[in-house]
Motif scaffolding. Sequence first.
Motif, PDB file in Angstrom:
ATOM      1  N   LEU A 273     -21.915 -32.199 -11.158  1.00 36.22           N
ATOM      2  CA  LEU A 273     -22.142 -33.149 -10.071  1.00 36.22           C
ATOM      3  C   LEU A 273     -23.538 -33.752 -10.114  1.00 36.22           C
ATOM      4  O   LEU A 273     -23.774 -34.827  -9.572  1.00 36.22           O
ATOM      5  CB  LEU A 273     -21.924 -32.475  -8.715  1.00 36.22           C
ATOM      6  CG  LEU A 273     -20.502 -32.000  -8.404  1.00 36.22           C
ATOM      7  CD1 LEU A 273     -20.448 -31.423  -7.010  1.00 36.22           C
ATOM      8  CD2 LEU A 273     -19.506 -33.136  -8.556  1.00 36.22           C
ATOM      9  N   VAL A 274     -24.467 -33.050 -10.737  1.00 35.77           N
ATOM     10  CA  VAL A 274     -25.853 -33.520 -10.846  1.00 35.77           C
ATOM     11  C   VAL A 274     -26.214 -33.555 -12.330  1.00 35.77           C
ATOM     12  O   VAL A 274     -25.932 -32.596 -13.058  1.00 35.77           O
ATOM     13  CB  VAL A 274     -26.817 -32.586 -10.079  1.00 35.77           C
ATOM     14  CG1 VAL A 274     -28.259 -32.997 -10.291  1.00 35.77           C
ATOM     15  CG2 VAL A 274     -26.481 -32.596  -8.584  1.00 35.77           C
ATOM     16  N   PRO A 275     -26.811 -34.642 -12.804  1.00 33.72           N
ATOM     17  CA  PRO A 275     -27.124 -34.740 -14.241  1.00 33.72           C
ATOM     18  C   PRO A 275     -28.311 -33.871 -14.630  1.00 33.72           C
ATOM     19  O   PRO A 275     -28.993 -33.295 -13.789  1.00 33.72           O
ATOM     20  CB  PRO A 275     -27.454 -36.234 -14.407  1.00 33.72           C
ATOM     21  CG  PRO A 275     -27.967 -36.648 -13.058  1.00 33.72           C
ATOM     22  CD  PRO A 275     -27.162 -35.853 -12.056  1.00 33.72           C
TER      23      PRO A 275
ATOM     24  N   ARG B 102     -28.239 -31.210 -16.955  1.00 32.92           N
ATOM     25  CA  ARG B 102     -27.958 -29.797 -17.236  1.00 32.92           C
ATOM     26  C   ARG B 102     -28.609 -29.334 -18.542  1.00 32.92           C
ATOM     27  O   ARG B 102     -29.071 -28.200 -18.644  1.00 32.92           O
ATOM     28  CB  ARG B 102     -26.446 -29.585 -17.293  1.00 32.92           C
ATOM     29  CG  ARG B 102     -26.031 -28.170 -17.661  1.00 32.92           C
ATOM     30  CD  ARG B 102     -24.524 -28.051 -17.749  1.00 32.92           C
ATOM     31  NE  ARG B 102     -24.101 -26.721 -18.127  1.00 32.92           N
ATOM     32  CZ  ARG B 102     -22.837 -26.367 -18.323  1.00 32.92           C
ATOM     33  NH1 ARG B 102     -21.877 -27.268 -18.169  1.00 32.92           N
ATOM     34  NH2 ARG B 102     -22.519 -25.148 -18.672  1.00 32.92           N
TER      35      ARG B 102
ATOM     36  N   VAL C 277     -29.432 -26.448  -7.044  1.00 34.46           N
ATOM     37  CA  VAL C 277     -29.413 -27.615  -7.925  1.00 34.46           C
ATOM     38  C   VAL C 277     -28.841 -27.229  -9.288  1.00 34.46           C
ATOM     39  O   VAL C 277     -28.052 -27.970  -9.886  1.00 34.46           O
ATOM     40  CB  VAL C 277     -30.834 -28.192  -8.071  1.00 34.46           C
ATOM     41  CG1 VAL C 277     -30.873 -29.261  -9.163  1.00 34.46           C
ATOM     42  CG2 VAL C 277     -31.305 -28.775  -6.755  1.00 34.46           C
TER      43      VAL C 277
ATOM     44  N   GLY D 271     -23.622 -24.239  -4.861  1.00 35.43           N
ATOM     45  CA  GLY D 271     -24.677 -25.244  -4.827  1.00 35.43           C
ATOM     46  C   GLY D 271     -24.784 -25.951  -3.497  1.00 35.43           C
ATOM     47  O   GLY D 271     -25.874 -26.096  -2.937  1.00 35.43           O
TER      48      GLY D 271
ATOM     49  N   LEU E 230     -35.062 -30.847 -13.665  1.00 33.64           N
ATOM     50  CA  LEU E 230     -34.779 -31.190 -12.274  1.00 33.64           C
ATOM     51  C   LEU E 230     -34.976 -29.990 -11.358  1.00 33.64           C
ATOM     52  O   LEU E 230     -35.497 -30.126 -10.246  1.00 33.64           O
ATOM     53  CB  LEU E 230     -33.348 -31.728 -12.147  1.00 33.64           C
ATOM     54  CG  LEU E 230     -32.939 -32.197 -10.746  1.00 33.64           C
ATOM     55  CD1 LEU E 230     -33.867 -33.302 -10.257  1.00 33.64           C
ATOM     56  CD2 LEU E 230     -31.492 -32.679 -10.748  1.00 33.64           C
ATOM     57  N   GLN E 231     -34.569 -28.797 -11.798  1.00 34.11           N
ATOM     58  CA  GLN E 231     -34.778 -27.593 -10.989  1.00 34.11           C
ATOM     59  C   GLN E 231     -36.262 -27.359 -10.728  1.00 34.11           C
ATOM     60  O   GLN E 231     -36.663 -27.049  -9.605  1.00 34.11           O
ATOM     61  CB  GLN E 231     -34.170 -26.381 -11.694  1.00 34.11           C
ATOM     62  CG  GLN E 231     -32.663 -26.275 -11.601  1.00 34.11           C
ATOM     63  CD  GLN E 231     -32.154 -25.030 -12.293  1.00 34.11           C
ATOM     64  OE1 GLN E 231     -32.197 -24.924 -13.514  1.00 34.11           O
ATOM     65  NE2 GLN E 231     -31.677 -24.077 -11.526  1.00 34.11           N
TER      66      GLN E 231
ATOM     67  N   LEU F 152     -25.068 -27.062  -9.090  1.00 33.49           N
ATOM     68  CA  LEU F 152     -24.471 -28.399  -9.080  1.00 33.49           C
ATOM     69  C   LEU F 152     -24.558 -29.048 -10.459  1.00 33.49           C
ATOM     70  O   LEU F 152     -23.666 -29.816 -10.847  1.00 33.49           O
ATOM     71  CB  LEU F 152     -25.168 -29.272  -8.037  1.00 33.49           C
ATOM     72  CG  LEU F 152     -24.984 -28.827  -6.573  1.00 33.49           C
ATOM     73  CD1 LEU F 152     -25.749 -29.742  -5.638  1.00 33.49           C
ATOM     74  CD2 LEU F 152     -23.506 -28.793  -6.185  1.00 33.49           C
ATOM     75  N   GLN F 153     -25.608 -28.743 -11.219  1.00 28.73           N
ATOM     76  CA  GLN F 153     -25.682 -29.239 -12.592  1.00 28.73           C
ATOM     77  C   GLN F 153     -24.622 -28.574 -13.464  1.00 28.73           C
ATOM     78  O   GLN F 153     -23.992 -29.228 -14.298  1.00 28.73           O
ATOM     79  CB  GLN F 153     -27.076 -28.977 -13.168  1.00 28.73           C
ATOM     80  CG  GLN F 153     -28.158 -29.876 -12.590  1.00 28.73           C
ATOM     81  CD  GLN F 153     -29.511 -29.596 -13.203  1.00 28.73           C
ATOM     82  OE1 GLN F 153     -29.937 -28.442 -13.306  1.00 28.73           O
ATOM     83  NE2 GLN F 153     -30.210 -30.643 -13.613  1.00 28.73           N
TER      84      GLN F 153
END
Length: 648
Positions: free
Chosen positions: A208-210, A212, A200, A75, A246-247, A203-204
């Motif tokens: 690390l990134v919300p 998912r 992204v 990521g 988010l993606q 990382l989800q």
Amino acid sequence: MWVDGLPNLVIGLREGLEIGLVVSILLAAVRRTGAGASAVWLGVLAAALLSLGFGAVLAFSRAELTITAQAVFGGLLSLVAIVLVTWMIFWMRRAARGLSGELREKIGHAAEIGAGALATTAFLAVAREGLETALFLWTTVQASGDTLAPLVGAAVGLAVSFLLCWLIVRASVRVNLGVFFSRTAVLLIVIAAGVLAYGVGELQTAGLVPGRNWVAFDLSTVVSTDSWWVSLISGITNLAPRMTVLQVAVYVAYLVTVLVVFLRKPGTAAVPVERPARRLPRWVYATAAVVLPLLAVGVLALVTSPSGDGSATQVTVTADGCAKDWSGTTAGSSTITVVNKSGHGGEIYLIRAADGGVIGEIEGLGPGTRRSLTVDLPAGQYSWRCLVPGELDQVSPVAAVTGGSGGTVVPAVAPVSDKDLKEPADSFTSYLTDKLSTLDTQTGDLAAKITAGDKDGARAAWLAAQQTWERLGAAYGQFEDLGVSIDGLPQGRPQGVDDPGFTGLHRVEYGLWHGQTAAQLAPVAVKLQQDVQTLRQKLTFDPADLPLRAHEILEDALRRILNGQTDQGSNSTFTLVAADVDATDAVLDRLQPLVDARKPGLIATARTQLAAVAAACQTGSRQLVDARVGAAVETLSAIPTLLEVRAS
């Protein structure tokens, strides 16, 4: 599929042409200054070795990390690659015209110093492009999956680009480089947007990134992810069949923003040709490109090193075999990674060899992807079953699980086939047919009482018909458009309760409890009976849906009825929830033999909870009914997993 290699072919062609042009200009400048070309070739060789080594470090470092660390690594480097390639696209548009003169000037200064300076100049000029190419190619390979097509595409692109450079130098062909770079830049922006979305997503996955589990779309639930058009879009854009909100947001934002800025013609005064005072030395970029990724790899390896819990076993699914490399593992807690190299998505099951009982499963394992399964295995014989639609349905060799702590007894789930569900589904279809016959009679009686002006009789007839509808267990749209026509609600309609599209039982309910006349309601009641008769003729039921009905009927009651969404004035909430209990009991009657064979006691517990719901409905306590319905739904929600079709 060949489309998986298209993005890397474009990248290889464009980046290779940039590298080739730089080398060609360097050699031409050397000839004009009278210096030797060998120093330039030494610099090019060093840059090539550095770039290849950088790519190898990326691949090796990721392979040595844990699954979570791989997601973090992939990521973060994807984000770095996006920054570099975006900068490169705009830099090339601005600097392409002055690149030749700039390099000749630097070669001229270097020639006055000596061969070492010539080699350094060549090295720095080529290394920047080479490192950028290695990083971006690596990230697109990760986004495409575990397949050779991206590597083949990159090799073809590089080969074609170097051939074009050779022909250009020999004046054999003429290429409008401005048009070439501008048009390939647009396609490169599309590819970069896909890589950004992939980064992204990684990382989800790593946490690390919300977001998912906030899925924007999942094509695997609608169409086969192996369809040619899905593969074509995924191969060109690097988009996945399943993406989070988010993606999608970052993909669209990057694509639109960068395309708008790139396609807007820059003003002549706003873009100076040279700003030598603001440029860092090339060795700074080269050093940063090598040192920073290596430092990132080291930090990630330290921070996300394996904890040592469980074993790290890997099995591979290919186009012609299911986990042929399965050789067992140590008893106790085991983490097994399944790599799908079959080129198609599928379902993967870890099964007990003695009876085929399912110990663990990985659903929807996409092509070129990997996923881990953690299980606590006692000693015994186990194998894998791979179901890849249209391609593969095989069981791996049996292997022993021995030694270790011995593990605990694992409750295996006996696989369910379509054939197992056929008889219960046929029985439930007969049940639905009988209830629809009753509903046909009841809606006819309802229409007659409305026409006769019998308000109290019409209200009683409506309640009987609505209860029968609830006992069908179809309030959540199982019957599609006919279900909406018979049991639809006014919410979301342009004119609310006055909207012509608001028809059916709840439209009659609204009219009966809001003083509407027989003339207003009679046409609605007649259409209601006609829709019920049409549904009787078109009734179909998918056997695989029956296990879902076990919990969805009460789940729908909790979501729609108990929150007051469906009530149009009759105040019949608890009466209808009791009818939903009857519908759930009817489903459990059909499924009980299958469930008892897989989880004894579950149906008995559910029956007790359903009786408690019915008793609570008699009290009229909303809080009590909510609590008991929620408990029943939680128990019943295990049935779809137990009875999932795992064998054709």
